[in-house]
Design an enzyme around this catalytic site. Structure first.
Site, short mmCIF file in Angstrom:
data_model
loop_
_atom_site.label_atom_id
_atom_site.label_comp_id
_atom_site.label_asym_id
_atom_site.label_seq_id
_atom_site.Cartn_x
_atom_site.Cartn_y
_atom_site.Cartn_z
N SER A 1 -33.03 -79.08 -60.44
CA SER A 1 -31.66 -79.42 -60.15
C SER A 1 -31.46 -79.48 -58.64
O SER A 1 -31.88 -78.58 -57.92
CB SER A 1 -30.76 -78.35 -60.75
OG SER A 1 -29.44 -78.64 -60.45
N GLY A 2 -30.87 -80.55 -58.19
CA GLY A 2 -30.62 -80.69 -56.75
C GLY A 2 -31.75 -81.34 -56.00
O GLY A 2 -31.71 -81.47 -54.78
N THR B 1 -30.68 -87.75 -59.69
CA THR B 1 -29.56 -88.65 -59.97
C THR B 1 -29.39 -89.64 -58.82
O THR B 1 -29.13 -90.82 -59.05
CB THR B 1 -28.28 -87.82 -60.20
OG1 THR B 1 -28.57 -86.85 -61.20
CG2 THR B 1 -27.16 -88.69 -60.66
N ASN C 1 -26.84 -77.34 -56.73
CA ASN C 1 -26.45 -78.72 -56.48
C ASN C 1 -24.95 -78.84 -56.69
O ASN C 1 -24.42 -78.44 -57.72
CB ASN C 1 -27.22 -79.62 -57.47
CG ASN C 1 -26.95 -81.09 -57.23
OD1 ASN C 1 -26.09 -81.46 -56.42
ND2 ASN C 1 -27.68 -81.93 -57.94
N SER D 1 -24.40 -81.36 -59.87
CA SER D 1 -25.55 -81.23 -60.75
C SER D 1 -25.26 -81.86 -62.11
O SER D 1 -24.23 -81.60 -62.72
CB SER D 1 -25.86 -79.74 -60.91
OG SER D 1 -26.94 -79.59 -61.78
N SER D 2 -26.20 -82.72 -62.55
CA SER D 2 -26.01 -83.31 -63.87
C SER D 2 -26.33 -82.24 -64.90
O SER D 2 -27.41 -81.67 -64.86
CB SER D 2 -26.97 -84.50 -64.06
OG SER D 2 -27.16 -85.17 -62.85
N GLY E 1 -36.04 -81.29 -64.62
CA GLY E 1 -37.46 -80.98 -64.48
C GLY E 1 -37.70 -79.57 -64.99
O GLY E 1 -36.78 -78.89 -65.47
N GLU F 1 -37.81 -75.89 -65.39
CA GLU F 1 -36.85 -74.95 -64.83
C GLU F 1 -37.35 -73.52 -65.02
O GLU F 1 -37.67 -73.11 -66.14
CB GLU F 1 -35.48 -75.14 -65.49
CG GLU F 1 -34.36 -75.17 -64.46
CD GLU F 1 -33.04 -75.60 -65.08
OE1 GLU F 1 -32.51 -76.64 -64.65
OE2 GLU F 1 -32.53 -74.89 -65.96
N1 LIG Z 1 -32.33 -89.74 -51.11
C1 LIG Z 1 -31.36 -88.91 -50.72
N2 LIG Z 1 -30.79 -89.10 -49.53
C2 LIG Z 1 -29.81 -88.31 -49.10
N3 LIG Z 1 -29.33 -87.28 -49.80
C3 LIG Z 1 -29.87 -87.02 -51.02
C4 LIG Z 1 -30.91 -87.83 -51.53
N4 LIG Z 1 -31.24 -87.36 -52.71
C5 LIG Z 1 -30.44 -86.30 -52.95
N5 LIG Z 1 -29.61 -86.09 -51.94
C6 LIG Z 1 -28.60 -85.03 -51.79
O1 LIG Z 1 -28.89 -84.04 -52.71
C7 LIG Z 1 -27.83 -83.83 -53.63
C8 LIG Z 1 -28.37 -83.57 -55.00
O2 LIG Z 1 -28.99 -84.73 -55.53
P1 LIG Z 1 -28.93 -85.07 -57.07
O3 LIG Z 1 -29.52 -86.40 -57.22
O4 LIG Z 1 -27.58 -84.88 -57.62
O5 LIG Z 1 -29.89 -83.99 -57.65
P2 LIG Z 1 -30.36 -83.83 -59.13
O6 LIG Z 1 -29.83 -84.98 -59.90
O7 LIG Z 1 -31.84 -83.81 -59.05
O8 LIG Z 1 -29.83 -82.55 -59.55
C9 LIG Z 1 -27.02 -85.11 -53.56
O9 LIG Z 1 -25.69 -84.86 -53.85
C10 LIG Z 1 -27.22 -85.51 -52.14
O10 LIG Z 1 -26.32 -84.85 -51.30
MG LIG Z 2 -28.65 -84.95 -61.46
#
Ligand SMILES: Nc1ncnc2c1ncn2[C@@H]1O[C@H](COP(=O)(O)OP(=O)(O)O)[C@@H](O)[C@H]1O
Ligand SMILES: [Mg+2]
Length: 1046
Positions: free
Chosen positions: A125-126, A130, A175, A178-179, A407, A409
């Site tokens: 997560s984070g 997404t 996050n 977080s989804s 992923g 956890e």
């Molecule tokens: N490629 C990226 N460039 C800039 N910031 C990113 C990038 N990927 C993730 N982030 C930052 O990290 C945070 C968490 O990403 P997110 O995709 O929501 O994580 P996940 O879906 O894996 O939990 C986003 O809100 C953003 O602020």
């Molecule tokens: Mg996500």
């Protein structure tokens, strides 16, 4: 470049391409592809490579076809439209790893091979899953061809995201967005590559969040958005207050606001997006009613009766709740506090105790929210669905699937959710192995290479441990949930020990030996996942697996007049006595389906890593990263990738790249490709175990072999460059020389041609001329006619030309060219003209003195020419103005002469008329008379008017006689004089006296008058010298010398 570069987009192709991009960029930062890490078993080297690249903001690195992405936690300038264009359609030969490269490759693989693709994104997560999926979608939305209709679809695809995130995402410790559900999304493309439809599958929403949040976390975004962004009227209709603190479901984490989140703005975005994805106003209203009802449910409180029964203490709240849910208030109230049991075919109602009531309420909240979320996804799917009419026109469609799923956890405390999630990751790893090995095997087969056993860990054994029918953990869990009698989480654990206790990947406190025992508590069981060990606490497993909602609550909900809820709670569910599937089994089945979906596709992988827990840019927490590298199974990924051959390449491509390294293959190999490659690698000294030659490809086992080759190429490059340069220069110069040569030849031949033509023309003309000349010559005596005109003209012309050059230069020159017969007359005219012209010119040049001289000379000539011997001698001697200087004449004489100016004076000898005595005298001439002067005395005056004549001898002597009138007594008689300038004197005198005709030239003798009637005679004879003396008979005898006539 040959076509194979762009067409080779299978997994191997991608691997090859990324490896090569890594090769060329090896000197940049670390390796762009972990496959090229020399020590692929070293986790430290792996992490060091990640760290070095991360420090340079190079967040992407490949492991073959897997893209590893490290969350930068800051906006990087690598997602612009230009960047998209850069990656578009380009095989990433030279370009650095990027999510766009992966997206583009996937897209092109789909287009060229017409095979469905999927991109699997995993990570903690984070970690950026997404974000990655959004970037991929955006890439397709921007770069794929589209039309108006499809633009709407693209819009919906993008707009569905904020809606899903509002309902499915929450702020967690890891996050802020977080989804809290797994998401698989299909994007359908028609044969032109235009996106035509989409479909979303959701997995395992974390419903427990609706009723409980850990400290520092929040409920799903939508609740806060509604409270912050909804206008007053809306809140009044929903009977809500703005302050989230007033809602128990929102305060558990004690974190209603998050600085990085603008609930108000997001609310607006969601409200704008809902109509785009096909929500009617009514549906929106109903949806919001449900959201509000969950908040009201949370605030529903219970009191405990004396008999252990329970009652609702928040009456008004409950009526509002009923209103919002569209159900009957009293039925709801009863259902919240009682449960319906069926025993022996009879329905019984029994009251719930306090805890039961609270959990029933929470169960309802979770069910309502969870099912609404599912409905929402369905609703979105309807709007994204491939429309029938388009479907028919695009039967030939392909799909790219996007899996954004949790992923591996490993938390401090791992529960049922982690168990499911990690199980999911085991399944995905299984898929990865199968697909990778499968494609590897297929490749070996097509290339005719004997299959070699690949050393890797196959995690099938763990999957079996979890999912096997009757024997697997999930089956045991289900069994335990269904088993009548006292069941609890601990009995489940015991059951596990009994059934799978001997499994090598399963350990409990009881089963463990001393060392492990310490790290596994009594309530935990440990699974040795492929990525590492995880301890699961069994507390709550049964409840969560049961996921029970009391039947009477279901009944109430079935009757809701809220269409969304009545759609979510089906009557059949209540009537159907069959127990619904347990949560784990449901999850297992949905995973099975997902695996089926994924198996049918070509996969690409994105593995996301977060560099630190603080969401800070630039910080690389090594412990945290190592943990993720381990649990994402990256080392295992690498091992599988490296198990076979690290590198493979089509013969032509390999030969093309490395041919400079072998003299036989450089610059061109003309034989069969395989022989060329074979010659090349033999020359390079590859050992038999290092490589294999397939049908169309060379396989190289170790990166080291390749690197050595690559290094050799690097070293050779200057030489090649030099050769290329020289041959290029040579070629260029040669080309230039050829160009100049050609030009020169053209000019030369032109010039020569012209010259030749000129010469020929001249020759022709000359021949013609000669012919005419000869003809003219023949006819020269004829009349002027065409035959002779040229000749005659020429003769004339040449005569005139000749004449012009040979004209006489002076009047004395009497020469004149002989004219041709036709020009005789003209020539004579010309001659005279020329003479006259010369004379005129001469005369014009003559000065007055000279003129005078000439006139005198002319007169002298008239008088003396051919008459007197001394004349020819005198012609060349100039006449002087006077033979006496002024001072030689006596002043007295001048005074006596008065106004009569002396014009000419000369010394003479006067001979007496008698006796001929010589006396020196001066003879002076004035304008009207002449005088003879004896020093101061004028002896005789001779008036010109009275002058009777002048006699001169014909010899060379100077004797002359001035004859005076005889009758005049005043006159003394004729004057006999001698002067050495006799011609000059006589001429002047005759001219002044105007008596030239009076001059007589007498040969022999001169008679003169002495006095009246008396005569004297002068005789002339020629002698040797001049002598004047008295002769015989009283004559004066003058002897004159002979003068040679010249
Ligand atoms: N490629 C990226 N460039 C800039 N910031 C990113 C990038 N990927 C993730 N982030 C930052 O990290 C945070 C968490 O990403 P997110 O995709 O929501 O994580 P996940 O879906 O894996 O939990 C986003 O809100 C953003 O602020
Ligand atoms: Mg996500």
């Amino acid at each position: 470049m040959p076509g194979y570069l762009s067409s080779e987009v299978d997994i191997e192709g991608r691997v090859r391409l990324v490896m090569e991009s890594a090769l060329t960029a090896r000197d940049r930062v670390g390796v762009q592809d972990f496959v090229l890490l020399e020590n692929y078993n070293s986790e430290a080297a792996f992490i060091e490579n990640l760290r070095r690249r991360f420090r340079e903001n190079l967040i992407y690195t490949y492991i073959g076809s897997v893209l590893v992405s490290v969350n930068p936690y800051k906006e990087l300038e690598i997602y612009s439209k230009q960047q998209m264009e850069r990656y578009r359609g380009v095989s990433f030969y030279e370009i650095s790893p990027h999510i766009y490269a992966l997206s583009d490759n996937t897209y092109r693989a789909m287009r060229t091979e017409r095979k469905d693709q999927c991109i699997l994104i995993s990570g903690e997560s984070g970690a950026g899953k997404t974000e990655a999926s959004k970037k991929i979608l955006l890439y397709y939305a921007v770069t794929c061809p589209t039309n108006d209709h499809m633009a709407i679809l693209g819009d919906r695809l993008l707009q569905s995201n904020p809606v899903l995130e509002a309902f499915g995402n929450a702020k967690t410790l890891r996050n802020d967005n977080s989804s809290r559900f797994g998401k698989y999304m299909d994007v359908q493309f028609d044969f032109r590559g235009t996106p035509v439809g989409g479909h979303i599958l959701n997995y395992l929403l974390e419903k427990s969040r609706v009723v409980h949040q850990n400290h520092g976390e929040r409920n799903f975004h939508i609740f806060y958005q509604l409270l912050d962004g909804g206008d007053d009227d809306l809140l009044i209709t929903l009977d809500l207050e703005r302050n989230p603190q007033n809602y128990r479901y929102l305060v558990k984490g004690n974190c209603p606001r998050v600085s990085s989140i603008s609930d108000k703005n997001n609310w607006k975005v969601v409200m704008k997006a809902l109509p785009v994805i096909g929500f009617t106003e009514e549906e929106v209203q109903k949806l919001l009613n449900i959201i509000a009802s969950v908040l009201h449910l949370g605030n529903t409180q219970f009191g405990e009766g004396e008999e252990g029964d329970t009652y609702i203490t928040t009456e008004t709240q409950t009526s509002n709740l009923a209103k919002l849910l569209g159900v009957d208030g009293s039925a709801l109230r009863e259902a919240l506090t009682h449960k319906k049991l069926t025993a022996k075919g009879e329905e019984m109602i029994s009251p719930l105790n306090y805890e039961q009531a609270v959990s029933a309420r929470d169960a309802l909240a979770k069910a309502v929210y969870g099912r609404t979320f599912t409905w929402l996804v369905e609703k979105i799917n309807q709007s994204l669905a491939l429309k029938e009419e388009i479907y028919h026109s695009s039967k030939d469609s392909s799909v790219i699937g996007l899996l954004d799923i949790y992923g591996f956890e490993v938390l401090q405390q791992n529960s049922f959710e982690q168990f499911c999630i990690n199980y999911c990751n085991e399944k995905l790893q299984q898929l990865f192995i199968e697909l990778t090995l499968r494609s590897e095997q297929e490749e070996y087969e097509t290339e005719g290479i004997a299959w070699e056993t690949v050393q890797y860990f196959d995690n099938k054994i763990i999957c079996d441990l979890i999912e096997e029918k009757h024997k697997g953990i999930i089956s045991i869990l289900d069994e335990e949930c269904l088993r009548p009698g006292e069941t609890c989480d601990v009995s489940f654990l015991e059951k596990l020990e009994d059934t799978v206790g001997s499994h090598p990947h399963f350990i409990t406190h009881k089963l463990a030996n001393g060392k492990t025992r310490r790290v596994v508590s009594r309530e935990e069981f440990r699974l040795l996942h492929y990525a590492g060990e995880v301890n699961y606490n069994v507390n709550g497993f049964l409840d969560k697996n049961n996921d029970l909602l009391n039947r009477n609550l279901k009944e109430v909900m079935c009757q809701s007049d809220n269409q969304i809820l009545s759609h979510c709670f089906r009557r059949e569910e209540v009537i159907d006595q069959k127990r619904p599937e347990m949560a784990a089994t449901q999850f297992k089945n949905s995973l099975m389906k997902l695996m089926e979906i994924l198996m049918s596709k070509e996969p690409s992988y994105v593995r996301c890593i977060k560099p630190n827990d603080a969401k800070q840019p630039g910080r690389f927490d090594e412990v945290l990263v190592r943990h993720q590298v381990k649990y994402l199974g990256l080392m295992e990924n690498l091992r599988v990738r490296r198990a076979g051959f690290a590198y493979r390449r089509r013969f032509e491509a390999f030969l093309q790249r490395y041919k400079p390294l072998c003299p036989e293959t450089w610059p061109n190999w003309h034989g069969r490709l395989v022989d060329g490659v074979s010659t090349l690698v033999n020359h390079l000294g590859y050992k038999a175990e290092e490589y294999k030659l397939g049908r169309s490809k060379i396989f190289i086992r170790f990166p080291k072999t390749l690197f050595t080759t690559e290094d050799a190429l690097e070293a050779k490059k200057p030489e090649i460059a030099l050769t290329l340069q020289t041959s290029w220069r040579g070629y260029r110069e040669r080309a230039k020389y050829q160009r100049i040569r050609r030009a020169v030849i053209v000019i030369q031949s032109g010039w020569r041609g012209m010259k030749a033509r000129r010469r020929a023309k001249r020759r022709r003309q000359a021949a013609e001329l000669i012919r005419r000349f000869i003809k003219g010559f023949i006819y020269r005596h004829e009349e002027y006619c065409p035959e002779n005109e040229y000749f005659l003209d020429h003769v004339r012309y040449s005569f005139l030309k000749n004449l012009r050059q040979n004209l006489p230069k002076s009047v004395l020159d009497k020469s004149w060219p002989t004219p041709p017969p036709s020009l005789v007359e003209a020539s004579e005219h010309l001659r005279r003209l020329h003479m006259r012209n010369m004379v005129i010119k001469y005369c014009r040049r003559v000065q007055p003195e000279w003129k005078k001289q000439m006139m005198q000379k002319v007169v002298a000539s008239e008088i003396f020419k051919d008459q007197k011997d001394s004349y020819p001698l005198s012609v060349g001697r100039l006449f002087l103005d006077s033979r006496l200087e002024r001072e030689q004449i006596n002043l007295k004489v001048i005074q006596t002469l008065g106004s009569d100016k002396v014009q000419y004076g000369v010394s003479v000898i006067k001979y007496d008329r008698r006796g001929f005595k010589p006396r020196p005298r001066q003879l002076l001439l004035t304008n009207t008379f002449a005088v003879l002067v004896d020093r101061t005395k004028i002896k005789q005056r001779i008036d010109y008017a009275a002058l009777r004549g002048i006699s001169v001898g014909s010899l060379s002597d100077g004797m002359f006689v001035l004859h005076m009138p005889t009758e005049d007594n005043k006159q003394k008689g004729d004057a006999v004089l001698h002067c050495s300038h006799v011609i000059e004197v006589v001429t002047k005198l005759a001219m002044m006296a105007n008596k030239t005709s009076y001059v007589n030239i007498n040969p022999g003798s001169i008679r003169f008058t002495v006095a009246r009637g008396k005569e004297g005679i002068i005789d002339f004879i020629r002698g040797s010298e001049l002598k004047v003396a008295k002769g015989k008979r009283g004559h004066l005898l003058v002897t004159a010398p002979r003068i040679n006539a010249t």
